[in-house]
Every structure is written in C-alpha cells, then in structure tokens.
Design an enzyme around this catalytic site. Structure first.
Site, mmCIF file in Angstrom:
data_model
loop_
_atom_site.group_PDB
_atom_site.id
_atom_site.type_symbol
_atom_site.label_atom_id
_atom_site.label_comp_id
_atom_site.label_asym_id
_atom_site.label_seq_id
_atom_site.Cartn_x
_atom_site.Cartn_y
_atom_site.Cartn_z
ATOM 1 N N GLY A 11 -93.857 -70.743 97.605
ATOM 2 C CA GLY A 11 -94.188 -71.275 98.936
ATOM 3 C C GLY A 11 -93.255 -72.420 99.307
ATOM 4 N N ARG A 72 -91.294 -64.466 97.008
ATOM 5 C CA ARG A 72 -91.957 -64.340 95.717
ATOM 6 C C ARG A 72 -91.588 -62.958 95.193
ATOM 7 N NH1 ARG A 72 -96.662 -67.118 98.497
ATOM 8 N NH2 ARG A 72 -96.614 -69.228 97.682
ATOM 9 N N ASP A 103 -94.985 -73.293 90.554
ATOM 10 C CA ASP A 103 -95.340 -72.847 89.212
ATOM 11 C C ASP A 103 -94.669 -71.540 88.789
ATOM 12 O OD1 ASP A 103 -96.677 -72.968 86.835
ATOM 13 O OD2 ASP A 103 -98.439 -71.905 87.597
ATOM 14 N N THR A 126 -93.605 -77.987 95.629
ATOM 15 C CA THR A 126 -94.797 -77.295 96.148
ATOM 16 C C THR A 126 -95.752 -78.330 96.713
ATOM 17 O OG1 THR A 126 -96.836 -76.120 95.540
ATOM 18 C CG2 THR A 126 -95.708 -77.239 93.764
ATOM 19 N N ASP A 128 -98.830 -78.170 96.493
ATOM 20 C CA ASP A 128 -100.081 -78.143 95.720
ATOM 21 C C ASP A 128 -100.221 -79.270 94.692
ATOM 22 O OD1 ASP A 128 -100.555 -75.828 97.127
ATOM 23 O OD2 ASP A 128 -99.917 -74.500 95.501
ATOM 24 N N ASP A 130 -99.533 -79.099 91.600
ATOM 25 C CA ASP A 130 -100.243 -78.464 90.475
ATOM 26 C C ASP A 130 -99.334 -78.179 89.275
ATOM 27 O OD1 ASP A 130 -98.704 -76.535 91.675
ATOM 28 O OD2 ASP A 130 -100.225 -74.974 91.631
ATOM 29 N N ARG A 172 -104.056 -73.911 96.289
ATOM 30 C CA ARG A 172 -104.250 -72.782 95.360
ATOM 31 C C ARG A 172 -105.378 -73.089 94.385
ATOM 32 N NH1 ARG A 172 -100.504 -68.608 94.667
ATOM 33 N NH2 ARG A 172 -98.913 -69.855 95.650
HETATM 34 O O1 F6P Z 1 -98.336 -72.818 96.818
HETATM 35 C C1 F6P Z 1 -98.366 -73.192 98.143
HETATM 36 C C2 F6P Z 1 -99.451 -72.456 98.906
HETATM 37 O O2 F6P Z 1 -99.410 -72.870 100.259
HETATM 38 C C3 F6P Z 1 -100.865 -72.613 98.346
HETATM 39 O O3 F6P Z 1 -101.438 -73.834 98.704
HETATM 40 C C4 F6P Z 1 -101.539 -71.413 98.930
HETATM 41 O O4 F6P Z 1 -102.627 -71.016 98.130
HETATM 42 C C5 F6P Z 1 -100.459 -70.366 98.911
HETATM 43 O O5 F6P Z 1 -99.230 -71.065 98.862
HETATM 44 C C6 F6P Z 1 -100.439 -69.436 100.085
HETATM 45 O O6 F6P Z 1 -99.514 -68.451 99.841
HETATM 46 P P1 F6P Z 1 -98.880 -67.517 100.940
HETATM 47 O O7 F6P Z 1 -97.705 -68.233 101.531
HETATM 48 O O8 F6P Z 1 -98.447 -66.299 100.180
HETATM 49 O O9 F6P Z 1 -99.942 -67.231 101.966
#
Ligand code: F6P
Length: 321
Positions: A11, A72, A103, A126, A128, A130, A172
């Site tokens: 992300g 991803r 991560d 990120t 997050d 995390d 997340r």
């Molecule tokens: O890791 C960043 C994040 O925005 C998280 O907070 C969230 O759960 C996820 O990515 C959302 O992913 P996507 O961009 O695939 O909707």
C-alpha cells in the site's frame, strides 16, 4: 560498477516519494548508478526497470503516493518468477536494491538477498505502523494527522446532533492508528485488535459520559476489530443515543507528507545507503529511540515480535473517560 535500483511495494504511504528522492540523491553522490523499478516486484518481473535521472525525483518531496507506482505481486512468491525478476536485475548489472514498503515487501526482499545475493536494504513505508524493528513507519504520522483532521470535523456534527459516531480507521491487523488518534484527538472510546473489546465496557463508558453532560461521543474503531457496521449494530442494544458510523477509507493513504515523515524518509534513505556502503545488506532500517538502526530481514519477518502497545492503550482508556 555500483548499480542500485529502488522500488516501492504494498500500500502506498505519504513519505514514499521523499524516500525515493533522498535514496536516489544520496546514492548518486556516493557513486551509484540509480535505477527505478515501476510497480514494485511486478515491475521487476516485467522488466520495468529504467535509469533514473535526477530530474525524475525533482519536485516530489511534498507529494503523496509513489511516483514509482506500487503493486502487490502474488507471482513473486513463486521461485520460478523470482528467478526471472532477479535475472532482469542482473542483466542490467544491478546488484543493489532499496525496497520501500510494508510488511509483505520484506519477504520478497529477503528472498532476493538469500537466493540471488542481491544486496537489499528495506525502508519501512506503510501507514499502519505495524513493522517490527522501527518505532515509526513512513506515512504513519501523516495518516494520523489526516485522521485527526477528520475527527475534528466529525465532532462538530456529532455535538450538534448529540450523536455517537464510530470512526473506522485503517491499520490492517494493527491498532496503532486508532490508538494514537484516540489519544491525540481526544477520542471517547477505542477498539483495537490487540485487546479484547467487550461492547458492554464501551457502552458503560459512553453512558457514563452522557450522565456527566457530554453531548457527543467519538469512538475510534481499528479495522482489524471487524466491520464497523456490525459493531454499530451491537452497540445499539446498549445505549440510547443516536449512532452513526464513518469508514474513513483511502483518504487516509493520500496527501502531502508531514514534516516528520519527510525527515524520517530522508534519514532512513541516508541510513540505507550508509549500510550498503559499509558492505552490509539483508537488513531493514528503522528508527528506535530517535536513533537510526538496522535489523536483519529475517527478524522483521516475524510479526509476533511487534512492540507492546499496552501502555498507550491504558492511557487512551484513561483519557477517553
Ligand atoms: O497497509 C496499508 C493499508 O491501507 C491497510 O491499512 C489496509 O488494511 C490495506 O492497506 C488496504 O489494502 P488495499 O489497498 O488492497 O485496499
């Protein structure tokens, strides 16, 4: 010859561009030839690797998102695809790689290091927060401030209508964003995945507030706890005030990076190049106790070792009453 490539993965997060810029500038000044890879590992696989001139990184320090684009890649988990990707680097003579991402990005980085000897350094990017091995990830601070801005606006209408408003924030599996937003934004309730969140306890706290004359409640709900609408439904049986829910969503990932994130990005980039210059690799850079540090990518992989957030949780509970 020293040839270094940069990619962003997972992300996007505000501050990634500042990290790309600083990495490119510092690497160049240390005699590296600098390449960019578009679309993360997917682009490495599809040979979207280009010589990055200074011009590419000019005027991007204050821009959200990532000019290198991100993706991803599921394919990268398979050895045969990694071989193609590694060969794409090798045929250009690229033997150094800086990976800016979350991560999932480090598993790929670690494999490239171990299987193909590519000298990899990770920069944690990120929203997050995390990732083990750093007190802060790039983008967390900016995102936190975006949430705080939203909280203030939501509080205005919550007070006028005397409502209870649940705000679902990202993160997340981590509750850091919700927790910090609750403390900094004066939240009135908190639910994070690291803790048990009995709805009865939250309801009791909200009822107590109303008894004390409060006209609104703002509750931070980390997305890792579950869907906010389900939580809203559960809460309905327990309190009398009108309840509304807000999913803040992707607004949290965008926007101009904060000063903190830009400085952090620049410091992390400097550390990454310092590490590579010293002949080290297979590590992620981070910030701990305001010092730049490194941890082996092997350690970063393990999620259980994340720092404890219990103290902050206690503080949030205390201040939200
Ligand atoms: O890791 C960043 C994040 O925005 C998280 O907070 C969230 O759960 C996820 O990515 C959302 O992913 P996507 O961009 O695939 O909707």
């Amino acid at each position: 010859e020293k040839k270094l490539a940069i990619l962003t993965s997972g992300g996007d997060a505000p501050g990634m561009n500042a990290a790309i810029r600083a990495t490119a500038k510092i690497a160049e000044s240390c005699g590296f030839e600098v390449y960019g890879i578009r679309r993360g590992y997917l682009g490495m696989l599809n040979d979207e690797i280009f010589l990055m001139t200074g011009r590419f990184v000019s005027g991007i320090i204050d821009k959200g998102g990532t000019v290198l684009l991100t993706a991803r890649s599921e394919e990268f988990k398979q050895a045969r695809f990694r071989e193609i990707a590694a060969n794409n680097l090798k045929k250009k003579g690229i033997n150094y790689l800086v990976v800016i991402g979350g991560d999932g990005s480090y598993r790929g980085a670690n494999l490239l290091y171990k299987e193909y000897g590519i000298k990899v350094v990770g920069i944690p990017g990120t929203i997050d927060n995390d990732i083990y091995g750093t007190d802060y990830t790039l983008g967390f601070d900016t995102c936190l401030n975006t949430i705080l801005d939203a909280m203030s606006k939501i509080r205005d209408t919550a007070t006028s209508h005397e409502r209870t408003i649940l705000i679902q924030v990202m993160g997340r599996h981590a509750g850091d964003l919700a927790l910090h937003a609750c403390i900094a934004g004066g939240g009135d309730g908190i639910m994070i995945p690291e803790m048990d969140n009995p709805i009865e306890m939250l309801a009791l706290q909200l009822k107590e507030r109303r008894k004390n004359g409060k006209l609104h409640d703002i509750v931070l709900v980390a997305e890792g706890v579950g869907n906010v609408l389900d939580i809203e439904k559960k809460l309905r049986g327990h309190i009398n005030s009108e309840i509304r829910s807000v999913v803040l969503g992707y607004i949290q990932r965008g926007g101009t990076p904060s000063g903190f994130d830009r400085v952090l990005a620049s410091r992390m980039a400097a550390k990454a190049i310092e590490v590579l210059n010293n002949g080290e690799a297979g590590v992620m850079v981070g910030i701990e106790k305001n010092e730049m540090v490194t941890h082996p990518l092997d350690e970063v992989d393990s999620t259980e070792k994340r720092k404890s957030i219990e103290k902050d949780y206690e503080l949030a509970l205390l201040l939200s009453k």
